[in-house]
Structures are given as structure tokens and as C-alpha cells.
Write a protein that holds these residues in place. Structure first.
Motif, PDB file in Angstrom:
ATOM      1  N   THR A   1       0.796  -1.229   0.000  1.00 27.67           N
ATOM      2  CA  THR A   1       0.000   0.000   0.000  1.00 27.67           C
ATOM      3  C   THR A   1       0.827   1.276   0.000  1.00 27.67           C
ATOM      4  N   GLN A   2       2.154   1.170  -0.044  1.00 30.51           N
ATOM      5  CA  GLN A   2       2.972   2.379   0.073  1.00 30.51           C
ATOM      6  C   GLN A   2       2.915   3.257  -1.170  1.00 30.51           C
ATOM      7  N   SER A   3       2.587   2.682  -2.317  1.00 28.32           N
ATOM      8  CA  SER A   3       2.496   3.481  -3.538  1.00 28.32           C
ATOM      9  C   SER A   3       1.642   2.752  -4.561  1.00 28.32           C
ATOM     10  N   ALA A   4       1.087   3.519  -5.484  1.00 26.03           N
ATOM     11  CA  ALA A   4       0.265   2.923  -6.552  1.00 26.03           C
ATOM     12  C   ALA A   4       1.163   2.358  -7.637  1.00 26.03           C
ATOM     13  N   ARG A   5       0.776   1.242  -8.182  1.00 22.44           N
ATOM     14  CA  ARG A   5       1.522   0.657  -9.293  1.00 22.44           C
ATOM     15  C   ARG A   5       1.193   1.423 -10.561  1.00 22.44           C
ATOM     16  N   LYS A   6       2.214   1.712 -11.357  1.00 23.15           N
ATOM     17  CA  LYS A   6       2.047   2.553 -12.531  1.00 23.15           C
ATOM     18  C   LYS A   6       2.442   1.801 -13.811  1.00 23.15           C
ATOM     19  N   VAL A   7       1.833   2.194 -14.905  1.00 27.90           N
ATOM     20  CA  VAL A   7       2.250   1.696 -16.215  1.00 27.90           C
ATOM     21  C   VAL A   7       3.579   2.351 -16.580  1.00 27.90           C
ATOM     22  N   ASP A   8       4.536   1.562 -16.989  1.00 29.66           N
ATOM     23  CA  ASP A   8       5.822   2.082 -17.447  1.00 29.66           C
ATOM     24  C   ASP A   8       5.658   2.520 -18.903  1.00 29.66           C
ATOM     25  N   VAL A   9       5.626   3.824 -19.149  1.00 30.78           N
ATOM     26  CA  VAL A   9       5.384   4.313 -20.506  1.00 30.78           C
ATOM     27  C   VAL A   9       6.577   4.068 -21.428  1.00 30.78           C
ATOM     28  N   ASN A  10       7.704   3.649 -20.850  1.00 27.55           N
ATOM     29  CA  ASN A  10       8.859   3.256 -21.654  1.00 27.55           C
ATOM     30  C   ASN A  10       9.024   1.741 -21.697  1.00 27.55           C
ATOM     31  N   GLY A  11       8.061   1.045 -21.098  1.00 28.74           N
ATOM     32  CA  GLY A  11       8.134  -0.406 -21.025  1.00 28.74           C
ATOM     33  C   GLY A  11       7.530  -1.096 -22.232  1.00 28.74           C
ATOM     34  N   ARG A  12       7.567  -2.413 -22.175  1.00 27.82           N
ATOM     35  CA  ARG A  12       7.172  -3.219 -23.331  1.00 27.82           C
ATOM     36  C   ARG A  12       5.669  -3.170 -23.602  1.00 27.82           C
ATOM     37  N   SER A  13       4.843  -3.202 -22.538  1.00 20.95           N
ATOM     38  CA  SER A  13       3.392  -3.264 -22.750  1.00 20.95           C
ATOM     39  C   SER A  13       2.859  -2.008 -23.441  1.00 20.95           C
TER      40      SER A  13
END
Length: 234
Positions: free
Chosen positions: A196-208
Motif C-alpha cells: 500500500t505504500q504506492s500505486a503501481r504505474k504503467v511504465d510508458v517506456n516499457g514493453r506493454s
């Protein structure tokens, strides 16, 4: 964690409004289908739903800032899509584009629980599109409560049962302050404080995210020298 319970069900259910938006948009000259989905702080649902669908032309998520106006903005690209294909479908996460609805430097207000009070990006985009392209036929769909009230899919049902079994095992073993999750396909116990310490984010430089942009041909909606990507054949 690999994923949260219910994620696959939501992604599957979002296909329905996306398909409806595609049909509505394709049935009208300069038709635009606009669908707003879950995603206050992260755009995983919008990303995966757009990747699973074959009809999305633009996907907007909170992690990727975008310009609305200007030669590199969303509206200019949308006009080009309508000229080339006569219709377009936009999937937007509810937390996207919040900086566009608040003056520069003004903090986003918070509710009593400390969560940001989001502006309605769906209505905001709807008005902006109609103002910029008055001869377009726009259909706006907000399936928020539709996708919450459906039975879970079989994979999610199995996943929930497995999580429940491991949670009971953890309780009998005397563990507290932990969450059961799946990491690299293995069930593990993780401290709740870490989860719960931080929200998971989409990596805009990542593969997905890169894979989605390549699949639908979406450019960067900001001043950049990066060329627009060609849409891959189905």
C-alpha cells in the motif's frame, strides 16, 4: 504482484462497450466512440482492454501526459483519423488528462480520505471534440458500474479461491499484516505496508505500452521528433 483479483474480468467486460463504440462510430460519417474506463492513478485496464480490442485507435492513460491542442495534440490526430478512416474509437482512463482541467500550478483537491477529486475527463473530452470537430457524430459511453456488477470469469474465480486458501494457511500459521499475492506465478506473502505504500504505474517506456502504441499506430501526443508508428495489419 502479477495481478489483482478481478482484473481479467474487468478487462474482458470492457470489451463490450469498446465494441459498441466501434459499431456506433463506424455507423456514422465522422463517427467518434469515446469510452471512459477505470483507472484513477494507473492505466492498466485501459491499456490491456485496448490491446485486447481490435477497434481502439487512441488510448489515454494517467501515466502518459498528452496535449489536446496543437499539431501534435489528440484533436489534430483525431481529425486525421476521421479523414482517413471516417471513424475512430478512444479509450480513456478516468485519471488521464487531469492537468488539462486544472490551471498550471494549482494543486488537485483531495477528498476526506486523501484521494484526488478527479475532474470528469470523459465529459471534458466530449466537449473538446465537439468544439473542435462540430460535424462529428460522437457517442460517449461510461460503463463504470456495468463492469462492476458482473460475475467473475473462470480464471478469476480460480485465482480468488487459491488466494483464499493461502490466506487461511497464513492465518493458521500466525502471520498478520500480510497480503497473499502471486509473484512470477508463485503464491507468496507480502507485507501490507509494502503493497500500500504506492500505486503501481504503467511504465510508458516499457514493453506493454510500447506494444500497444505499435499495434494501434498511436504517436506521442506532445512535441516530439519521434515519428508516428504505422498500424500493424490484423
Amino acid at each position: 504482484m502479477d495481478k489483482a483479483f478481478g482484473f481479467d474480468t474487468v478487462v474482458q467486460e470492457v470489451q463490450r462497450p469498446l465494441l459498441a463504440a466501434k459499431i456506433e462510430a463506424a455507423s456514422a460519417r465522422k463517427g467518434v466512440g469515446l469510452v471512459k474506463v477505470f483507472g484513477r492513478r494507473s492505466g492498466f485496464i485501459a491499456l490491456q482492454a485496448s490491446l485486447a480490442s481490435e477497434g481502439v485507435d487512441i488510448c489515454l492513460i494517467p501515466e502518459e501526459k498528452f496535449e489536446l491542442e496543437g499539431p501534435c495534440g489528440v484533436l489534430a490526430y483525431l481529425k486525421d483519423l476521421l479523414e482517413r478512416n471516417s471513424h475512430a474509437v478512444i479509450c480513456v482512463a478516468e485519471g488521464a488528462g487531469q492537468d488539462l482541467m486544472h490551471p498550471a500550478g494549482e494543486p488537485i483537491p483531495l477528498d476526506e480520505a486523501g484521494n484526488p477529486l478527479l475532474g470528469d475527463i470523459g465529459i471534458f473530452l466530449k466537449k473538446a471534440i465537439k468544439a473542435a470537430i462540430p460535424d462529428s457524430t460522437l457517442k460517449y459511453i461510461d460503463p463504470t458500474y456495468m463492469v462492476q456488477a458482473v460475475p467473475c470469469t473462470s480464471p478469476d474465480h480460480i485465482y480468488c479461491r487459491v488466494l483464499g486458501m493461502h490466506a487461511v494457511d497464513a492465518a493458521f500459521a500466525g502471520y498478520t499484516g500480510v497480503m497473499v499475492g502471486q509473484v512470477n506465478s508463485h503464491s507468496v506473502l507480502l507485507p501490507s505496508s509494502v503493497i500500500t505504500q504506492s500505486a503501481r504505474k504503467v511504465d510508458v517506456n516499457g514493453r506493454s505500452w510500447t506494444r500497444l502504441r505499435a499495434a494501434i499506430g498511436q504517436p506521442l501526443f506532445r512535441n516530439s521528433t519521434a515519428p508516428a508508428r504505422k498500424k500493424q495489419p490484423a
